[in-house]
Structures are given as C-alpha cells and as structure tokens.
Design a protein around this motif. Structure first.
Motif, PDB file in Angstrom:
ATOM      1  N   ASP A 102       0.846  -1.186   0.000  1.00  0.00           N
ATOM      2  CA  ASP A 102       0.000   0.000   0.000  1.00  0.00           C
ATOM      3  C   ASP A 102       0.886   1.242   0.000  1.00  0.00           C
ATOM      4  OD1 ASP A 102      -1.727   2.099   0.473  1.00  0.00           O
ATOM      5  OD2 ASP A 102      -3.041   0.901   1.757  1.00  0.00           O
ATOM      6  N   ALA A 103       1.085   1.844  -1.181  1.00  0.00           N
ATOM      7  CA  ALA A 103       1.977   2.996  -1.295  1.00  0.00           C
ATOM      8  C   ALA A 103       1.422   4.204  -0.557  1.00  0.00           C
ATOM      9  CB  ALA A 103       2.201   3.344  -2.765  1.00  0.00           C
ATOM     10  N   ASN A 104       0.100   4.336  -0.481  1.00  0.00           N
ATOM     11  CA  ASN A 104      -0.471   5.483   0.217  1.00  0.00           C
ATOM     12  C   ASN A 104      -0.119   5.445   1.699  1.00  0.00           C
ATOM     13  OD1 ASN A 104      -1.652   6.549  -2.079  1.00  0.00           O
ATOM     14  ND2 ASN A 104      -3.451   5.239  -1.873  1.00  0.00           N
ATOM     15  N   ILE A 105      -0.234   4.267   2.303  1.00  0.00           N
ATOM     16  CA  ILE A 105       0.150   4.134   3.708  1.00  0.00           C
ATOM     17  C   ILE A 105       1.627   4.438   3.870  1.00  0.00           C
ATOM     18  CG2 ILE A 105       0.447   2.478   5.590  1.00  0.00           C
ATOM     19  CD1 ILE A 105      -2.110   1.142   4.713  1.00  0.00           C
ATOM     20  N   TYR A 106       2.437   3.960   2.933  1.00  0.00           N
ATOM     21  CA  TYR A 106       3.872   4.224   3.006  1.00  0.00           C
ATOM     22  C   TYR A 106       4.130   5.728   3.019  1.00  0.00           C
ATOM     23  CZ  TYR A 106       8.772   4.378   1.654  1.00  0.00           C
ATOM     24  OH  TYR A 106      10.120   4.633   1.614  1.00  0.00           O
ATOM     25  N   ASN A 107       3.438   6.469   2.154  1.00  0.00           N
ATOM     26  CA  ASN A 107       3.667   7.907   2.090  1.00  0.00           C
ATOM     27  C   ASN A 107       3.209   8.607   3.360  1.00  0.00           C
ATOM     28  OD1 ASN A 107       4.887   8.086  -0.418  1.00  0.00           O
ATOM     29  ND2 ASN A 107       2.948   8.095  -1.506  1.00  0.00           N
ATOM     30  N   ILE A 108       2.130   8.136   3.971  1.00  0.00           N
ATOM     31  CA  ILE A 108       1.658   8.746   5.201  1.00  0.00           C
ATOM     32  C   ILE A 108       2.700   8.612   6.306  1.00  0.00           C
ATOM     33  CG2 ILE A 108      -0.057   8.522   7.053  1.00  0.00           C
ATOM     34  CD1 ILE A 108      -2.069   7.734   4.883  1.00  0.00           C
ATOM     35  N   LEU A 109       3.424   7.499   6.310  1.00  0.00           N
ATOM     36  CA  LEU A 109       4.390   7.222   7.363  1.00  0.00           C
ATOM     37  C   LEU A 109       5.773   7.787   7.078  1.00  0.00           C
ATOM     38  CD1 LEU A 109       3.486   3.497   8.127  1.00  0.00           C
ATOM     39  CD2 LEU A 109       2.850   5.511   9.452  1.00  0.00           C
ATOM     40  N   ARG A 110       5.930   8.456   5.939  1.00  0.00           N
ATOM     41  CA  ARG A 110       7.250   8.929   5.553  1.00  0.00           C
ATOM     42  C   ARG A 110       7.813   9.918   6.567  1.00  0.00           C
ATOM     43  NH1 ARG A 110       8.488   8.026   0.214  1.00  0.00           N
ATOM     44  NH2 ARG A 110       9.817   9.830   0.072  1.00  0.00           N
ATOM     45  N   LYS A 111       9.130   9.850   6.783  1.00  0.00           N
ATOM     46  CA  LYS A 111       9.813  10.769   7.684  1.00  0.00           C
ATOM     47  C   LYS A 111      10.999  11.387   6.940  1.00  0.00           C
ATOM     48  CE  LYS A 111       8.800   7.938  11.766  1.00  0.00           C
ATOM     49  NZ  LYS A 111       9.402   7.157  12.863  1.00  0.00           N
ATOM     50  N   ARG A 112      11.414  12.539   7.374  1.00  0.00           N
ATOM     51  CA  ARG A 112      12.585  13.169   6.780  1.00  0.00           C
ATOM     52  C   ARG A 112      13.832  12.368   7.116  1.00  0.00           C
ATOM     53  NH1 ARG A 112      12.392  14.878   2.972  1.00  0.00           N
ATOM     54  NH2 ARG A 112      10.734  16.327   3.466  1.00  0.00           N
ATOM     55  N   THR A 113      14.658  12.095   6.112  1.00  0.00           N
ATOM     56  CA  THR A 113      15.866  11.320   6.325  1.00  0.00           C
ATOM     57  C   THR A 113      16.842  12.058   7.236  1.00  0.00           C
ATOM     58  OG1 THR A 113      17.803  10.384   5.238  1.00  0.00           O
ATOM     59  CG2 THR A 113      16.784  12.273   4.187  1.00  0.00           C
ATOM     60  N   ARG A 114      17.597  11.299   8.014  1.00  0.00           N
ATOM     61  CA  ARG A 114      18.585  11.919   8.900  1.00  0.00           C
ATOM     62  C   ARG A 114      19.850  12.274   8.137  1.00  0.00           C
ATOM     63  NH1 ARG A 114      22.514   8.128  10.033  1.00  0.00           N
ATOM     64  NH2 ARG A 114      21.956   5.956   9.694  1.00  0.00           N
ATOM     65  N   SER A 115      20.039  11.720   6.947  1.00  0.00           N
ATOM     66  CA  SER A 115      21.191  12.067   6.130  1.00  0.00           C
ATOM     67  C   SER A 115      20.882  13.340   5.338  1.00  0.00           C
ATOM     68  CB  SER A 115      21.526  10.929   5.163  1.00  0.00           C
ATOM     69  OG  SER A 115      21.873   9.751   5.870  1.00  0.00           O
ATOM     70  N   PRO A 116      21.923  14.097   4.940  1.00  0.00           N
ATOM     71  CA  PRO A 116      21.668  15.289   4.127  1.00  0.00           C
ATOM     72  C   PRO A 116      21.159  14.893   2.748  1.00  0.00           C
ATOM     73  CG  PRO A 116      24.016  14.831   4.252  1.00  0.00           C
ATOM     74  CD  PRO A 116      23.339  13.893   5.216  1.00  0.00           C
ATOM     75  N   PRO A 117      20.517  15.815   2.021  1.00  0.00           N
ATOM     76  CA  PRO A 117      20.115  15.509   0.640  1.00  0.00           C
ATOM     77  C   PRO A 117      21.338  15.138  -0.192  1.00  0.00           C
ATOM     78  CG  PRO A 117      19.108  17.555   1.409  1.00  0.00           C
ATOM     79  CD  PRO A 117      20.122  17.168   2.438  1.00  0.00           C
TER      80      PRO A 117
END
Length: 449
Positions: free
Chosen positions: A92-107
């Motif tokens: 379920d990609a929608n659920i995945y996107n809801i749970l997304r967090k900002r990465t701790r590594s730099p861009p």
C-alpha cells in the motif's frame, strides 16, 4: 487567549515561561528518543522490520522483471514503451507515504556515470533512502533523466503531495549543475564516481557495442579481430560527432559530466575547477572501499549501511584483454578522460589525507570485515548466469554481453530476506519498486512519436 496576549504574559512572567518551555522541550526530546529507538535498526538485518518482505516477490515492483528497456543508452525521444506494468496488491503505497519521515542524512545528488561501479553506489543510496523514507527525485519518464540530453529540471517527476523537497537524486543523467540546483536543496551533497579510463572504455565498448552507432559499425566491419581493436585502429572512420547516440563513443566519463568530450577547449581548466567545487566527493572505483568510508562520513552512514555486492558485472568471457598497443590507443582516443581521472585521483587522495590515512585504513578494514559477514549471510551464489535467476533479481541483459547476478540464501528470516534481496537487487527492479512506493503507480513510459 490571543497569541499577542500569550506573548505578553510570557514576558511578564518570563521565569515561569522559561521553565514551561524547558519542560515541554525536555518532554519532546524524550518522546523523540523513544520513537528513534522504536524505528532504528540495532542489527544489520532489522532495518526493514517495519516493511518486511513476505516472500521473494514481496517488493512493490510493478509488472514482470522481463519487461525492461531494450537499450538503456539511446536518445530518450526514441526509446520504446517497455516499462514494467502492474503492481503488487499487498503493498500500500499510500500508507507508506503517510508514514514517511525526513531522512537523517543530508540531501544527496549522485551523478551515475556509465560502467564505473555506479550501479553499486546507487543500490547503496536506494537502500539508504528506502530505510530513511527519503523522497527521491525520479525521472518523469523511465529511469533516466532524458539521457543523452543534458539534465533539465523539467525531466524530474513532481514532488509527492505534502513534501517540500527531494532528498535523493541518483538516476542516470548528463550533468548540468545549474539545472540540478533548481531541483535539489541548497545543502545537497554532490557525489560521483570515476574509473581508470582504460577499463572504463573497454567496458563501455563491450556493453554498448550494439547501441552506440560508432561501435556497431566497427562490429560490422570486424572479421577475425575484436570489434574493439578494429574501432581503435581508426576510430574517426566510425565515430560521427554529430550523431547523438555516439556520446559514449569517446571520453564517456567526460560526456557524463557534461564536459566537451570531443576535444580539448580553453574552458577545460575552469570546468574542472567548477566540478571540484561542486562535488564534495568524487569516488574512485579502484579505491572503492576507501571511497565508501569517505562517503559514509559525508552521509552519516554505519558500516552495515555501506555493505555492498558488485552489481551489473559482466561474464568473464565478455571482457576483452588489453595489450599494450590497445591500451595506448584507448588512452589517445580518450585523452580527456585520462586528464579527468588523473585530476580527480589527486583530489581524492588529498581528501583522504585530510580525513587521516591511518584512520581511513582502519575503517576500510572494518568495512571489509563487516561486508564479508553480510555477504556470507546473504549470498548463496555469486556470478550466477541470468537464466538461473528468478525475475526479481535478474539483471537487465545487454545485447552484446551477459550480466551476472546473485542468488540469495534460502534459510533467512523475512527481515533478513528483505535486506538481502535489496542488497542484490538490480537497478531497474529497485527503481520501479521505489517509484511505486513513492507515487502509488508504475513508472511512465516515454511517449511514442
């Protein structure tokens, strides 16, 4: 109570306000630490625990792995509609996107150069990004940014809803720094990789014999000699600089870096300086483990996150041995790549000295020990012919060479299997998997004219 009144009260009773602020901050720190402990992997194979792969087909990879572009290097306007289609229902990609967090590594921006070990680096970034739930800057069409045209911001697919920046860009492109900076955040880390030019050109020629027109003409002319030796005897008779498909036919690394790859021009010294200022790290394939240690320092990665297997490797019988005459001719034909490589090899060792050579050597030894342990855990067989591999882990096959792959161990837990499959997952399958996770749809095929 209005915000103005609240601010007034806090000013009047600033001591009490300060104590409240400190108390709230402390509470948030405790909550944040708890969440990090819940989500952070404590051993190498638990990084995928929130999304275990239930079986060997458990990646959110649309369609059949056999449906791959026939020619990965060609004018993007002429490529045919050969992208994967369909999707795994249980992801379920929608659920995945809801749970997304900002990465701790730099861009991160990774310029993926051809036949330099870049697929191995890209796989590492794919794994890092997936685990950290990063937002990828993917091509709008297929898995390359309009190659061989220079990169343009319009080649990038739209940001997913609710996100303000891309975290990782690591698909094939031809460099345009100005356009890239329109897409990626100003604090992005820029990296790429170069390889010794003799081996690079031999590999490029072998892999793209039926794709680069100049190489194809040489192949058609060759009888009892190798196509490479026939081409190098008189390359100008086969190479048309006005043919867009011939970009990789001369100085391929310079071409990928957006330089004038046809001949020396007066701007080359300034262009090299600009590249040095742009890239925080230019990895060197011949010093791959040392490069990974420096990369890990830039991106705050642990040893287990730097583990790798070499991807997109050819069968030994498809590698052309190089005698001294052939080597000299490759150097002469690719003199700008020789200059480029020598320049950044020196830059690389300057960075290594700044890091500390003794420290670097110690950490390389630790990386190799950690990687060997992970390989033994994950890989049942290496150098496996494509016919003996299941679709999910079968590399795309060039018309002119055989690309080998890996068979994953069978006695793994679901969590371990998820990690190990990703470790050996070829570029196209992993790209399609991550794209589907991010957008909930398959990659778009190029429109046909």
């Amino acid at each position: 109570m209005t915000l103005h009144l609240l601010a007034t009260q806090l000013w009047r009773y600033r001591v009490a306000g300060l104590m409240v602020t400190l108390g709230v901050t402390f509470l948030l720190v405790l909550i944040g630490s708890h969440l990090l402990q819940q989500s952070s992997p404590h051993v190498w194979h638990k990084g995928w625990s929130k999304q275990p792969v239930e079986n060997r087909e458990g990646l959110a990879y649309g369609g059949n792995a056999n449906h791959r572009p026939n020619k990965p290097y060609q004018d993007h306007k002429r490529r045919s509609n050969t992208q994967p289609s369909g999707a795994q229902d249980h992801m379920d990609a929608n659920i995945y996107n809801i749970l997304r967090k900002r990465t701790r590594s730099p861009p991160v921006v990774f310029l993926k150069t051809h036949k330099t070990g870049s697929s191995t680096v890209q796989n590492l970034l794919f794994r890092m990004g997936e685990k950290n739930r990063a937002t990828f800057a993917f091509p709008h069409y297929t898995y390359q940014f309009g190659y061989p045209d220079k990169f343009r911001a319009e080649f990038v697919d739209e940001l997913p809803d609710g996100y303000s920046q891309y975290d990782i860009l690591c698909s094939h492109m031809r460099l345009d720094v100005v356009q890239l900076k329109q897409v990626m955040p100003p604090n992005a880390i820029y990296i790429t990789i170069l390889r010794e030019p003799l081996q690079t050109f031999e590999s490029v020629f072998s892999y793209y014999t039926t794709t680069v027109p100049a190489f194809t003409l040489a192949k058609q002319t060759a009888e009892h000699k190798s196509a490479l030796s026939v081409f190098l005897e008189s390359p100008d008779s086969f190479w048309d600089p006005n043919e867009p498909g011939n970009g990789l036919g001369k100085n391929p690394m310079s071409f990928d870096l957006g330089l004038n790859s046809q001949q020396w021009i007066s701007s080359w010294p300034a262009d090299l300086t600009l590249l040095e200022e742009t890239f925080q790290l230019v990895m060197i394939a011949e010093h791959f483990d040392e490069s990974l240690v420096l990369l890990g320092a830039l991106l705050n990665l642990k040893l287990e996150e730097l583990a790798y297997v070499r991807l997109n490797t050819r069968s030994p019988q498809d590698v052309t041995p190089l005698d001294d005459i052939t080597k000299a001719r490759i150097r002469a034909w690719n003199s700008l790549d020789v200059l480029l490589y020598d320049y950044f090899l020196q830059v690389f060792w300057e960075k290594a000295e700044q890091y500390g050579l003794e420290r670097l050597n110690r950490e390389v030894a630790l990386l190799r020990a950690s990687t060997d342990t992970i390989r033994q855990k994950c890989v049942a067989r290496n150098g496996v012919p494509p016919g003996e591999l299941e679709d999910l882990v079968r590399p795309w096959q060039s018309d002119s060479v055989t690309i080998l792959g890996y068979q994953v161990q069978g006695n793994l837990t679901k969590q371990e299997q998820g990690f190990c499959i990703r470790l050996v997952l070829p570029e196209i399958q992993y790209h399609a998997h991550l794209y589907f996770q991010q957008y909930g749809r398959d990659m778009r095929a190029l429109p046909t004219e």
